[in-house]
Design an enzyme around this catalytic site. Sequence first.
Site, PDB file in Angstrom:
ATOM      1  N   ASP A 262      -3.673 -10.760 -20.034  1.00  0.00           N
ATOM      2  CA  ASP A 262      -4.761  -9.787 -19.945  1.00  0.00           C
ATOM      3  C   ASP A 262      -5.391  -9.574 -21.318  1.00  0.00           C
ATOM      4  OD1 ASP A 262      -6.493  -7.772 -19.238  1.00  0.00           O
ATOM      5  OD2 ASP A 262      -4.948  -6.233 -19.053  1.00  0.00           O
TER       6      ASP A 262
ATOM      7  N   CYS B  37     -19.843  -7.708 -14.898  1.00  0.00           N
ATOM      8  CA  CYS B  37     -20.557  -6.525 -14.411  1.00  0.00           C
ATOM      9  C   CYS B  37     -21.639  -6.140 -15.417  1.00  0.00           C
ATOM     10  CB  CYS B  37     -19.596  -5.353 -14.198  1.00  0.00           C
ATOM     11  SG  CYS B  37     -20.405  -3.883 -13.533  1.00  0.00           S
TER      12      CYS B  37
ATOM     13  N   HIS C 157       6.154   8.700  13.038  1.00  0.00           N
ATOM     14  CA  HIS C 157       5.978   9.347  14.337  1.00  0.00           C
ATOM     15  C   HIS C 157       6.746  10.665  14.356  1.00  0.00           C
ATOM     16  CE1 HIS C 157      10.129   8.150  15.017  1.00  0.00           C
ATOM     17  NE2 HIS C 157       9.785   6.940  14.582  1.00  0.00           N
TER      18      HIS C 157
ATOM     19  N   GLU D  18       8.655  -1.026  14.216  1.00  0.00           N
ATOM     20  CA  GLU D  18       9.811  -0.831  13.344  1.00  0.00           C
ATOM     21  C   GLU D  18      10.564  -2.141  13.132  1.00  0.00           C
ATOM     22  OE1 GLU D  18      11.040   0.400  10.974  1.00  0.00           O
ATOM     23  OE2 GLU D  18      12.244   2.178  11.429  1.00  0.00           O
TER      24      GLU D  18
END
Length: 514
Positions: A125, A155, A254, A323
Amino acid sequence: MPLELTQSRVQKIWVPVDHRPSLPRSCGPKLTNSPTVIVMVGLPARGKTYISKKLTRYLNWIGVPTKVFNVGEYRREAVKQYSSYNFFRPDNEEAMKVRKQCALAALRDVKSYLAKEGGQIAVFDATNTTRERRHMILHFAKENDFKAFFIESVCDDPTVVASNIMEVKISSPDYKDCNSAEAMDDFMKRISCYEASYQPLDPDKCDRDLSLIKVIDVGRRFLVNRVQDHIQSRIVYYLMNIHVQPRTIYLCRHGENEHNLQGRIGGDSGLSSRGKKFASALSKFVEEQNLKDLRVWTSQLKSTIQTAEALRLPYEQWKALNEIDAGVCEELTYEEIRDTYPEEYALREQDKYYYRYPTGESYQDLVQRLEPVIMELERQENVLVICHQAVLRCLLAYFLDKSAEEMPYLKCPLHTVLKLTPVAYGCRVESIYLNVESVCTHRERSEDAKKGPNPLMRRNSVTPLASPEPTKKPRINSFEEHVASTSAALPSCLPPEVPTQLPGQPLLGQACLT
């Protein structure tokens, strides 16, 4: 002669009985799954670090050991006190020397991570804005038998750039003693220092042989060139699905079901009376959030569907959200599993992430099943996901950057909503209990699991282990030490007869940066 095989008791897969040493990593490009260096490219404040961290989180989650090497962190370690943008001026020779040393130190650690520490992908980076710099990194990769993949973030929207600076850069350690206006002014001047020499990737001419993706205007457009392998195609697919629009993701289980009350795992039971109360409370909670165009996703199991029905909103059923499949242990209690399948019970306690139920699944399998859900979540805006305990743990581990070892023990209680809000380099989580009692289904990690990784696991399995190792502190001289110890510029390469290196670090060989 056919090889003798043995079955891994944890993963339930067949592996050869082979006590020979594993293939050396230096065989690199001769292997399909050779290590890759991802090289970030672009001017400052274009989202390179955002992409680096988000991509690393995703790759580690799917089981590909990945680590970011941010050259800015190496520079901050070398230069204890940042003064101003003048440090980045191309005519500041002393600063240029230190910046080169920082890049070299990062590349040395990249080599160590990929060749010795079991890493599969290293993200380099930095700005890497010149063709000469990128050529040297490419040479480094080839010399060490690594693949190279370039990601350029482009950009030109001043509003987006200013927003990036305000959200991330002014809170940087570089500007801890500055106000916002001073930080903004200095950083804009820092960008100008890079603009004069910036050479964008050009896949039509100079860079036609490079493997790369250009991300243009925060994902409005993409340009992809010469993708080499499966992992690079997954990286491209991931980058094309993420966005930076503000949104909120709600995750919950749930309502309490009958099997929860009985302590049984799996199955497809309906809600208990308290589970139905939670469904009503969840409906009221969603109304209070006043979210526009909220999408609701459930599994195909009864308890999540009954919970969603109470919302009186459209919902989508995902089989992928079912699940974890407990195989022969479905609908048993943990005590019954311990008595009926004592060896399986002990193996799961020893290594919960990799353990696969007989005829069932492991957490590792579940992560692979949930990858399409993650991709779609990244594309969406406001979403409520109603799922199950193991599924919720996997999803939460992705958003909170938790390791494979931590994932099976994340606490995801019943009748609690987890509100996730993406922020600059991560995700903020808020736990909201809806005040409906329930049983507790969480099981703490056993003492056996705390002793360390399972010795039966193979490091060279098809799906590598995730890498929970933190980024090492950069091992480089401070700026002051460097200025005091050298007056000559670093050479533009590292020939064998001129062993230029940092103290305490191995040489890279012939490759270096300029």
